[in-house]
Design a protein around this motif. Structure first.
Motif, PDB file in Angstrom:
ATOM      1  N   GLY A  60      63.588   9.499  28.933  1.00  0.00           N
ATOM      2  CA  GLY A  60      63.651  10.164  30.229  1.00  0.00           C
ATOM      3  C   GLY A  60      64.136  11.595  30.225  1.00  0.00           C
ATOM      4  O   GLY A  60      64.383  12.181  31.281  1.00  0.00           O
ATOM      5  N   LYS A  61      64.272  12.211  29.033  1.00  0.00           N
ATOM      6  CA  LYS A  61      64.713  13.615  28.989  1.00  0.00           C
ATOM      7  C   LYS A  61      64.168  14.290  27.726  1.00  0.00           C
ATOM      8  O   LYS A  61      63.742  13.622  26.787  1.00  0.00           O
ATOM      9  N   TRP A  62      64.206  15.620  27.724  1.00  0.00           N
ATOM     10  CA  TRP A  62      63.742  16.365  26.560  1.00  0.00           C
ATOM     11  C   TRP A  62      64.777  16.281  25.451  1.00  0.00           C
ATOM     12  O   TRP A  62      65.954  16.548  25.678  1.00  0.00           O
ATOM     13  N   ASP A  63      64.335  15.912  24.256  1.00  0.00           N
ATOM     14  CA  ASP A  63      65.215  15.868  23.084  1.00  0.00           C
ATOM     15  C   ASP A  63      64.991  17.163  22.300  1.00  0.00           C
ATOM     16  O   ASP A  63      64.239  17.202  21.327  1.00  0.00           O
ATOM     17  N   LYS A  64      65.656  18.237  22.734  1.00  0.00           N
ATOM     18  CA  LYS A  64      65.374  19.564  22.182  1.00  0.00           C
ATOM     19  C   LYS A  64      65.822  19.711  20.734  1.00  0.00           C
ATOM     20  O   LYS A  64      65.318  20.573  20.015  1.00  0.00           O
ATOM     21  N   HIS A  65      66.752  18.865  20.291  1.00  0.00           N
ATOM     22  CA  HIS A  65      67.168  18.906  18.883  1.00  0.00           C
ATOM     23  C   HIS A  65      66.035  18.460  17.959  1.00  0.00           C
ATOM     24  O   HIS A  65      66.030  18.781  16.777  1.00  0.00           O
ATOM     25  N   SER A  66      65.074  17.712  18.510  1.00  0.00           N
ATOM     26  CA  SER A  66      63.971  17.198  17.701  1.00  0.00           C
ATOM     27  C   SER A  66      62.709  18.053  17.800  1.00  0.00           C
ATOM     28  O   SER A  66      61.704  17.745  17.162  1.00  0.00           O
ATOM     29  N   TYR A  67      62.725  19.115  18.613  1.00  0.00           N
ATOM     30  CA  TYR A  67      61.578  20.012  18.697  1.00  0.00           C
ATOM     31  C   TYR A  67      61.307  20.608  17.304  1.00  0.00           C
ATOM     32  O   TYR A  67      62.233  20.861  16.530  1.00  0.00           O
ATOM     33  N   ARG A  68      60.040  20.858  17.010  1.00  0.00           N
ATOM     34  CA  ARG A  68      59.688  21.440  15.715  1.00  0.00           C
ATOM     35  C   ARG A  68      58.659  22.563  15.889  1.00  0.00           C
ATOM     36  O   ARG A  68      57.744  22.453  16.705  1.00  0.00           O
ATOM     37  N   ARG A  69      58.825  23.618  15.099  1.00  0.00           N
ATOM     38  CA  ARG A  69      57.866  24.714  15.078  1.00  0.00           C
ATOM     39  C   ARG A  69      57.157  24.715  13.728  1.00  0.00           C
ATOM     40  O   ARG A  69      57.768  24.455  12.700  1.00  0.00           O
TER      41      ARG A  69
END
Length: 598
Positions: A411-420
């Motif tokens: 239910g929320k953005w897991d920004k620690h898991s974002y990848r570039r």
């Protein structure tokens, strides 16, 4: 398959069941492959699943058409390999626990003259290291509070400067660098700080007093920051009237499976007090196996890098492989570790407390995931998409080509898991293939989600399904793209509606449909993230082009170099000879003599 089952070796190993589409159904481990796998089946009068098993196991066996196995040297090796394959391949009927994070610990090395507290997620070398934790949440707030309240050495570099700094002037440090505090006096401060880590009322009371003073002075932002710290520190504690006579260290695990999902709760007791707790949900599975759940949870949590491991682990339920897991952990950490399921006394009450928290968390979460359940029904997904990864790529005329992956979790953005991703393929299809291939390679350490959402149409969907099939990974995928008008996808707002592409076919929804808007939100966040990275990279590349232009290197030459090496970074690391092959000696000398400016 019957011939494979009849000829199995009497050796430890891991086995895998596949369906008629060559999708992996189930991974299991065995002390004896021969005995374990034969127990699934009856051979007379016909070859059928053993009716004494659970209905869901029988359902899995009816779907299975092929069996593979891997022989290993020991049961311990089988245990570890099974856990790795489950995490990487995401079999349909296995449990996939998502909480494989390494929690932070606070530690202090008292072999130093003026020791200071640090945060770590790995083992730190040293003979006088003391660890506090783990702290799944609130650890950073607790750490910062120590330095807010106690006049400790604030930074590593302070002691090396040999001169009192601003921290001394604002009374946050006693300047041991100038010998203004003795080692014994400093040791007393450290002793008080160590007590405050477990007896946190010392910290919260002082922080509350400071917060009130700041509020009176109308320094509201600073007061609000302290308020947030107090809340974070307070959230570490689970209230309990359970009192252990001795100051024991215990880790307590409880796992409960609900109708739509399961939950795992961990309590951490140090010196007879619960210092922190954590919980995480896992996907609903076709087969919930208590033994598999606890086995996987413990092996995932206690990695070789775990800074501190309690000698005694409690579980709310007995599980079959407890002794083997205890042996594996004992071998991993070179100390005796036991796993118990207490039936009476204070330890049993701790296990019961963890189980009560499981029940409450399942009740609480069932009401928060209605949209995810609707998405699963709409797209006919194999599981509810609690964790979603969305992909997009961005470039301008082939320049600064990048990709982005964003993650929606619970239910929320897991920004620690974002990848570039810095991409090298020339066309968008190749770029998506490069990005997804790299993500699949990471499944060994970062498990697959419940759903992939791709920006693009049928081609990208087919690409993803093909890559996942080759890797034998079970993962639902959809793609979303603008409807094509006059053979063109009109991206202007309102010009064309979004179409959903699924393995079962195309789905068209009205623009005001909440389910479509939920999917669009995922796609739009991936686009925002990718384009931000592209813009930053483009600005950096423009600067590098400008620097090379000033040195007399033209755009055509720069393009030739980029086409060959791929990135400016690769050009900077290339040898003079390599650059000379692509261009000439003069250009090579210019680049290598100005390498620091690239």
């Amino acid at each position: 398959m019957i011939s494979t089952v009849r000829s199995l070796p009497d050796s430890p190993g891991v086995y895998q069941y596949f369906d008629d589409k060559d999708k992996l159904l189930y991974v299991g481990k065995a002390k004896s492959l021969k005995n374990r796998i034969k127990s699934y089946w009856r051979f007379t009068p016909t070859f059928i699943p053993n009716p004494g098993q659970s209905p869901r196991i029988i359902k899995m066996l009816h779907e299975a058409v092929r069996l593979d196995y891997i022989i290993v040297e020991s049961e311990e090796d089988a245990l570890i390999l099974e856990n790795s394959l489950i995490k990487q391949l995401k079999p349909k009927y296995n449990i996939l626990l998502r909480d494989d994070k390494t929690y932070p610990y606070i530690y202090i090395d008292e072999s130093e003259a003026y020791p200071r507290f640090e945060i770590t997620r790995k083992v730190v070398k040293g003979k006088k290291i003391t660890y506090y934790g783990p702290f799944p949440n609130g650890g950073r707030a607790l750490f910062d509070a120590l330095y807010e309240i106690f006049p400790l050495v604030q930074k590593k570099s302070c002691l090396h400067k040999g001169k009192a700094c601003l921290f001394y002037q604002i009374k946050k440090c006693l300047a041991p660098c100038e010998g203004k505090v003795s080692k014994d006096a400093y040791a007393e401060i450290v002793k008080e700080a160590k007590q405050a880590i477990t007896k946190r009322s010392i910290l919260t009371k002082t922080l509350q007093e400071k917060m009130q003073k700041l509020a009176v002075q109308e320094r509201f932002e600073e007061a609000a920051a302290l308020r947030d710290s107090i809340e974070a520190i307070s959230s570490l504690h689970i209230s309990s009237n359970i009192d252990l006579a001795n100051q024991m260290d215990l880790d307590i695990f409880a796992i409960l499976n609900g109708d739509e999902r399961g939950v795992i709760v961990k309590l951490f007791m140090r010196n007879g007090k619960i210092i922190s707790s954590a919980y995480s949900y896992f996907r609903h599975t076709h087969i919930f196996d208590c033994n598999e759940a606890y086995r996987q949870a413990l092996l995932e949590f206690y990695t070789i890098d775990t800074p501190y491991v309690s000698k005694e682990i409690l579980t709310a339920h007995h599980f079959e492989d407890a002794l083997q897991v205890a042996r594996t952990l004992s071998s991993r950490f070179e100390k005796k570790i036991s796993i118990e399921t207490p039936q009476r006394g204070p330890k049993a009450k701790l296990a019961k407390l963890a189980l009560q928290n499981c029940k409450e968390l399942l009740k609480k979460k069932d009401n928060d995931t209605i949209m995810e359940q609707k998405i699963a029904d709409l797209l006919e997904l194999s599981t509810i998409p609690y964790r979603v990864e969305s992909f997009d790529n961005s470039h301008m005329m082939g320049a600064a080509t990048v990709g982005g992956m964003v993650v929606w979790d619970e239910g929320k953005w897991d920004k620690h898991s974002y990848r570039r991703y810095e991409l090298h393929a020339r066309d968008e299809y190749g770029q998506m293939k490069e990005m997804l291939t790299r993500r699949i390679a990471d499944f060994k350490t970062q498990p697959a989600p419940d759903l992939w959402i791709l920006d693009g149409g049928q081609a990208n969907l087919n690409l993803a399904l093909s890559l996942l099939k080759d890797a034998q990974i079970n993962l639902d995928v959809i793609a979303i793209a603008k409807e094509k008008l006059d053979a063109r996808a009109h991206r202007a707002k309102g010009a064309a509606k979004d179409i959903l592409y699924t393995a079962a076919g195309i789905i068209e929804l009205k623009p005001n449909d909440k389910r479509l808007q939920w999917i669009q939100k995922q796609r739009d966040e991936a686009h925002r993230y990718a384009i931000t990275y592209h813009q930053n990279k483009k600005r950096k590349e423009d600067t590098q082009v400008s620097l090379l232009n000033k040195k007399g290197i033209g755009k055509a030459t720069i393009k030739k170099l980029i086409d060959y090496f791929g990135t400016f970074e690769a050009i900077a690391h290339a040898s003079s000879e390599e650059i000379e092959k692509v261009t000439n000696k003069k250009i090579s000398n210019i680049i290598k003599n100005n390498n620091g400016e690239m």
